[in-house]
Scaffold this active site. Sequence first.
Site, mmCIF file in Angstrom:
data_model
loop_
_atom_site.group_PDB
_atom_site.id
_atom_site.type_symbol
_atom_site.label_atom_id
_atom_site.label_comp_id
_atom_site.label_asym_id
_atom_site.label_seq_id
_atom_site.Cartn_x
_atom_site.Cartn_y
_atom_site.Cartn_z
ATOM 1 N N ARG A 78 47.250 47.905 24.301
ATOM 2 C CA ARG A 78 46.514 47.773 25.552
ATOM 3 C C ARG A 78 45.521 48.929 25.663
ATOM 4 N NH1 ARG A 78 48.761 43.713 24.893
ATOM 5 N NH2 ARG A 78 50.038 42.481 26.342
ATOM 6 N N TYR A 131 47.461 32.852 34.819
ATOM 7 C CA TYR A 131 46.805 33.991 35.472
ATOM 8 C C TYR A 131 45.434 34.253 34.853
ATOM 9 C CZ TYR A 131 45.651 38.863 36.465
ATOM 10 O OH TYR A 131 45.003 40.022 36.812
ATOM 11 N N ILE A 151 43.511 35.471 52.029
ATOM 12 C CA ILE A 151 42.115 35.110 51.737
ATOM 13 C C ILE A 151 41.888 33.608 51.838
ATOM 14 C CG2 ILE A 151 41.638 37.119 50.295
ATOM 15 C CD1 ILE A 151 42.024 35.225 47.842
ATOM 16 N N LEU A 198 39.683 42.071 45.291
ATOM 17 C CA LEU A 198 40.765 42.435 44.377
ATOM 18 C C LEU A 198 42.035 41.637 44.620
ATOM 19 C CD1 LEU A 198 38.811 44.994 44.343
ATOM 20 C CD2 LEU A 198 40.846 46.319 43.785
ATOM 21 N N ALA A 199 42.125 40.910 45.730
ATOM 22 C CA ALA A 199 43.352 40.189 46.063
ATOM 23 C C ALA A 199 43.665 39.142 45.000
ATOM 24 C CB ALA A 199 43.217 39.530 47.429
ATOM 25 N N GLY A 251 53.397 34.172 26.403
ATOM 26 C CA GLY A 251 52.007 34.391 26.788
ATOM 27 C C GLY A 251 51.536 35.826 26.651
ATOM 28 N N ASN A 285 47.561 40.346 52.551
ATOM 29 C CA ASN A 285 48.709 39.652 53.144
ATOM 30 C C ASN A 285 50.026 40.381 52.911
ATOM 31 O OD1 ASN A 285 49.257 39.128 50.449
ATOM 32 N ND2 ASN A 285 49.019 36.903 50.611
ATOM 33 N N PHE A 303 47.807 48.477 44.698
ATOM 34 C CA PHE A 303 47.727 49.649 43.831
ATOM 35 C C PHE A 303 46.279 50.096 43.619
ATOM 36 C CE2 PHE A 303 47.596 50.491 39.021
ATOM 37 C CZ PHE A 303 47.529 51.866 39.191
#
Length: 339
Positions: free
Chosen positions: A218, A150, A64, A83-84, A280, A39, A17
């Site tokens: 956000r 994450y 990567i 960015l991956a 989370g 990928n 994106f």
Amino acid sequence: MSELRGTQVLVTGGAGFIGSHLVDRLLADGADSVLVLDNLVNGKRDNLAHLQDDPRVQLLEGDIRDDDARQRALAGTDIVFHLACLGVRHSLHDPMENHSVNAEGTLQLLQAAKQNAVGRFVYASTSEVFGTAQVAPMDERHPTWPETVYGGSKLAGEAYTRAHFRTYGMDTVVVRPFNTYGPRSHFEGDSGEVLPRTIVRLLGGMRPVIYGDGEQTRDFMHVSDTAAALALLATAEGVAGQTINLGSGTEVTMNTLCAAVARAVGRPDLEPIHDDARPGDVRRLLGDPSLMHALTGFAPRVAFEDGVVDLVRWFQNGSTAVDDMLTRVEERNWEPVTA
């Protein structure tokens, strides 16, 4: 614009994106060539289809974490945009793979970039490294207490990137985008984001879903602004070794978001369904964008309401039928997929 002429740029995750919009911007700003390493787990060839006849762009399908793919991608590269990654909801059902890609993959890429004498390495982190705001707005010195693997894995990538600046003298930049939205954003699977999922549901005549009370906030930025800001960091002076927020400096509640989408779709009658809070989930995010502005002069141009209207039109004008999109929306997309 002319500062990118003569440069070869690598964008990992460039079929995704944000990555695909960054490729567009780098080309518009005069980059000689842009190599995309992706990928295609979350990225799509379709995101680059409009560039298929542009000789300046090449897509290398690879991971990567694969040494051969890294070396092929980095040969002759002047600037890397990394960015991956795998996203926040993926980390809830597969934390080990999330760590492997986001933390270990970043370290492997940094080491390979050092070996190939890359000129600048820009690491795209995330506002998720902060966790919930303890004070707002959140500047770059705000404590980092990520809520998820994450966020933790992206924070590890930040630390590795800063270490390569301090230990090896690499020209590295850490940038923390807050919540990017716009055309090509994900509505499907565990990469699906709240805005596109909400739009798809409302276009299909379904009520949107809010997790919790909807007062979590956000800091949203349109992808055209995010891409423009990232591209500035390719050649900006005084940014080496810096960690920089990339946000709008305004916050939007999930309740406000759903109301804005309902107005844009023309279905204000479809009121949200409130479900249990997500595990989370960060309660509040509001970035302080003043350092980015001071270093580069950047300021976002697209207002949130205008960006929502733009994204709704993009979905309405797309080639995929709403009913088909609805089948690919996974509302509880942090849970493991069961057979």
